[in-house]
Motif scaffolding. Structure first.
Motif, PDB file in Angstrom:
ATOM      1  N   ASP A   8       0.872  -1.176   0.000  1.00 30.84           N
ATOM      2  CA  ASP A   8       0.000   0.000   0.000  1.00 30.84           C
ATOM      3  C   ASP A   8       0.909   1.227   0.000  1.00 30.84           C
ATOM      4  O   ASP A   8       1.472   1.598   1.029  1.00 30.84           O
ATOM      5  CB  ASP A   8      -0.899  -0.016   1.229  1.00 30.84           C
ATOM      6  CG  ASP A   8      -1.788   1.212   1.326  1.00 30.84           C
ATOM      7  OD1 ASP A   8      -1.681   2.123   0.475  1.00 30.84           O
ATOM      8  OD2 ASP A   8      -2.592   1.276   2.267  1.00 30.84           O
ATOM      9  N   GLN A   9       1.078   1.838  -1.158  1.00 25.98           N
ATOM     10  CA  GLN A   9       2.001   2.957  -1.329  1.00 25.98           C
ATOM     11  C   GLN A   9       1.637   4.156  -0.454  1.00 25.98           C
ATOM     12  O   GLN A   9       2.511   4.870   0.001  1.00 25.98           O
ATOM     13  CB  GLN A   9       2.029   3.389  -2.797  1.00 25.98           C
ATOM     14  CG  GLN A   9       2.504   2.316  -3.739  1.00 25.98           C
ATOM     15  CD  GLN A   9       3.974   2.421  -4.026  1.00 25.98           C
ATOM     16  OE1 GLN A   9       4.440   3.475  -4.402  1.00 25.98           O
ATOM     17  NE2 GLN A   9       4.696   1.348  -3.849  1.00 25.98           N
ATOM     18  N   GLU A  10       0.355   4.354  -0.209  1.00 24.73           N
ATOM     19  CA  GLU A  10      -0.082   5.479   0.622  1.00 24.73           C
ATOM     20  C   GLU A  10       0.360   5.312   2.069  1.00 24.73           C
ATOM     21  O   GLU A  10       0.610   6.290   2.765  1.00 24.73           O
ATOM     22  CB  GLU A  10      -1.603   5.622   0.554  1.00 24.73           C
ATOM     23  CG  GLU A  10      -2.129   6.000  -0.803  1.00 24.73           C
ATOM     24  CD  GLU A  10      -1.698   7.405  -1.216  1.00 24.73           C
ATOM     25  OE1 GLU A  10      -1.757   8.321  -0.369  1.00 24.73           O
ATOM     26  OE2 GLU A  10      -1.297   7.577  -2.377  1.00 24.73           O
ATOM     27  N   SER A  11       0.456   4.070   2.532  1.00 22.60           N
ATOM     28  CA  SER A  11       0.817   3.793   3.926  1.00 22.60           C
ATOM     29  C   SER A  11       2.313   3.587   4.126  1.00 22.60           C
ATOM     30  O   SER A  11       2.795   3.626   5.257  1.00 22.60           O
ATOM     31  CB  SER A  11       0.070   2.552   4.417  1.00 22.60           C
ATOM     32  OG  SER A  11      -1.317   2.764   4.363  1.00 22.60           O
ATOM     33  N   CYS A  12       3.051   3.351   3.050  1.00 22.67           N
ATOM     34  CA  CYS A  12       4.488   3.092   3.141  1.00 22.67           C
ATOM     35  C   CYS A  12       5.214   4.296   3.730  1.00 22.67           C
ATOM     36  O   CYS A  12       4.995   5.440   3.309  1.00 22.67           O
ATOM     37  CB  CYS A  12       5.044   2.770   1.754  1.00 22.67           C
ATOM     38  SG  CYS A  12       6.826   2.461   1.728  1.00 22.67           S
ATOM     39  N   CYS A  67       2.003  -2.240   5.850  1.00 17.14           N
ATOM     40  CA  CYS A  67       1.418  -1.863   4.558  1.00 17.14           C
ATOM     41  C   CYS A  67       1.633  -2.911   3.465  1.00 17.14           C
ATOM     42  O   CYS A  67       1.348  -2.651   2.305  1.00 17.14           O
ATOM     43  CB  CYS A  67       1.954  -0.509   4.120  1.00 17.14           C
ATOM     44  SG  CYS A  67       3.716  -0.468   3.741  1.00 17.14           S
ATOM     45  N   GLN A  71      -2.495 -10.151  -1.987  1.00 12.63           N
ATOM     46  CA  GLN A  71      -3.592  -9.771  -2.872  1.00 12.63           C
ATOM     47  C   GLN A  71      -4.698 -10.805  -2.778  1.00 12.63           C
ATOM     48  O   GLN A  71      -4.439 -12.014  -2.767  1.00 12.63           O
ATOM     49  CB  GLN A  71      -3.070  -9.679  -4.316  1.00 12.63           C
ATOM     50  CG  GLN A  71      -4.086  -9.222  -5.320  1.00 12.63           C
ATOM     51  CD  GLN A  71      -3.458  -9.075  -6.705  1.00 12.63           C
ATOM     52  OE1 GLN A  71      -2.378  -9.574  -6.971  1.00 12.63           O
ATOM     53  NE2 GLN A  71      -4.137  -8.377  -7.561  1.00 12.63           N
TER      54      GLN A  71
END
Length: 72
Positions: A8-12, A67, A71
């Motif tokens: 999850d790039q937003e949480s990284c 994060c 899948q």
């Protein structure tokens, strides 16, 4: 069928823990060159089947932002 890890790039938080534990699957991306400011790069999966699931799980468990997930 092998499970596919996802970041999850937003949480990284760009800690790079996953890339140290499992560089065959994870790498940092997002900026140019090797000189970068912390937080500029994000982790990504570039080779989802590059390591055994047990090693990928170690990277998931060690991630302080939690994060990385499998899948659905």
């Amino acid at each position: 069928m092998a499970r596919i890890p996802v970041v999850d790039q937003e949480s990284c938080i760009s800690c790079e823990v996953c890339t140290h534990i499992c560089p065959e699957v994870f790498r940092m991306t997002g900026g140019e060159g090797h000189e970068h400011t912390h937080g500029e790069h994000k982790s990504e999966v570039y080779n989802p089947t590059g390591a055994p699931e047990a090693i990928i799980e170690q990277a998931m468990d060690a991630c302080p932002a939690a994060c990385i997930y499998w899948q659905d």
